[in-house]
Each structure stands twice: as C-alpha cells, then as structure tokens.
Write an enzyme that holds these catalytic residues in place. Structure first.
Site, PDB file in Angstrom:
ATOM      1  N   ASP A   1      35.832  38.856 -11.112  1.00  0.00           N
ATOM      2  CA  ASP A   1      35.594  40.030 -10.269  1.00  0.00           C
ATOM      3  C   ASP A   1      36.292  39.857  -8.920  1.00  0.00           C
ATOM      4  O   ASP A   1      35.691  40.005  -7.864  1.00  0.00           O
ATOM      5  CB  ASP A   1      34.086  40.226 -10.076  1.00  0.00           C
ATOM      6  N   LEU A   2      37.568  39.547  -8.958  1.00  0.00           N
ATOM      7  CA  LEU A   2      38.306  39.240  -7.740  1.00  0.00           C
ATOM      8  C   LEU A   2      38.897  40.514  -7.147  1.00  0.00           C
ATOM      9  O   LEU A   2      39.997  40.932  -7.464  1.00  0.00           O
ATOM     10  CB  LEU A   2      39.416  38.227  -8.054  1.00  0.00           C
TER      11      LEU A   2
END
Length: 188
Positions: A10-11
C-alpha cells in the site's frame, strides 16, 4: 523488490516521506510508513520474479509463458496458444519505451491476469501480491517521473542476478564487471 526483497502492498504518498540531510548524506532517504501490508519473498519467489523480468527485458514472451507454465499450478488446455498470446503481449509491451507516461501498468497487469485466467494458469499468491503492489505504485511513479523507463530501472538488478548465477564461483570477476558496467552493454 530486487535490491532489498521488500514489498509494500500500500505504498501511496501518505505512506512515504523523503528526507534529505545535506550535511551528512547528499542522497535523499526514503522513509516508509504503515508497513502493515508488507512481505518478503522466498528465494524461490524472488528467483521466479527475477526470471520473469529478465525474459521481459530480453523480449522473450514465450519464455515468460514457459516460466508461468512450469512454475504454476495450471490446467492450460492449449499451452502453445498461451505462449503465442504471451509473446504478443510482451512484444506489444516492449514495442516502445516502457515509461509510465505511455504505459498503463494497471491495464497491462489486467491483460496479463486475463490471459492467465483464460488459459487456466495460476501463479503463486506471492507473485500476485507483488504485481498488485507494483500496480498501486503506478500513480506515485507517474506523478514523480512519468518519463522514467521501467526497464532501464529494473535492468541492473535483473542483470546482477543473472551475473551472480553465471559467475558465482568467481566473485572478483563479477565485481569487476558490476563496477565498470560492461556487463550491461549487451542488454541496452
């Protein structure tokens, strides 16, 4: 992924900080936040990913298909057709410079997964997680540098792995070529 074997699922910009300390280190430092959705690949999964990227870099779509067929559970009714379609997809992908401006990574991943579903080829969940993490990064990468060539960025890591496999017994030889860059010239 290739350098540190680190995958963040979830960057997005809210999970990243860039720190630049001009006094002690002129290079920016990337600080990753919210590491709840992270993973580290097994050596086998990392090798599978590296082999796949290597085949894409070398424009070997049939090799990509062979890797998926060999290293997955599949009930592919027509492996030859799967190989042909994967070859066409890789050639389309590699037909022009692979930048975020002219490539929709999410759409490309959708094409790959659709092809695999149609041909009943299943990959390991770790591989799927990495691919989805890469798709999440598309927007961040596009906002930072839409003209970044993804193959150029990935190439040194993949080639370093190839060189390790070829020259693992002679570390000095390997280090020489890694430093002077001559090992990379055939892949430009």
């Amino acid at each position: 992924i290739f350098k540190d074997n680190f995958v963040h699922g979830d960057l997005h910009p809210g999970n990243m900080l860039v720190r630049k300390d001009y006094d002690s280190n002129p290079s920016p430092l990337l600080i990753i936040l919210d590491c709840g959705i992270t993973t580290k690949l097994t050596q086998k999964d990392l090798k599978d990913l590296s082999d796949t990227f290597k085949a894409i870099i070398l424009k070997q779509g049939k090799v990509v298909a062979d890797l998926f067929l060999e290293r997955s559970f599949n009930k592919c009714p027509n492996p030859q057709l799967f190989k042909q379609e994967m070859e066409a997809l890789v050639m389309k992908l590699r037909g022009e410079k692979l930048t975020l401006r002219n490539t929709q990574v999410g759409a490309l991943m959708n094409d790959v997964f659709s092809l695999m579903i149609r041909h009943k080829v299943r990959v390991e969940s770790q591989f799927s997680s990495v691919v989805l993490a890469i798709a999440v990064l598309e927007g961040v990468g596009r906002s930072l540098d839409p003209d970044m060539d993804l193959i150029t960025i990935a190439r040194p890591y993949v080639i370093k792995e190839m060189a390790r496999e070829m020259f693992d017994s002679d570390k000095d030889f390997l280090e020489h070529f890694m430093e002077d860059g001559s090992l990379f010239s055939p892949f430009n």
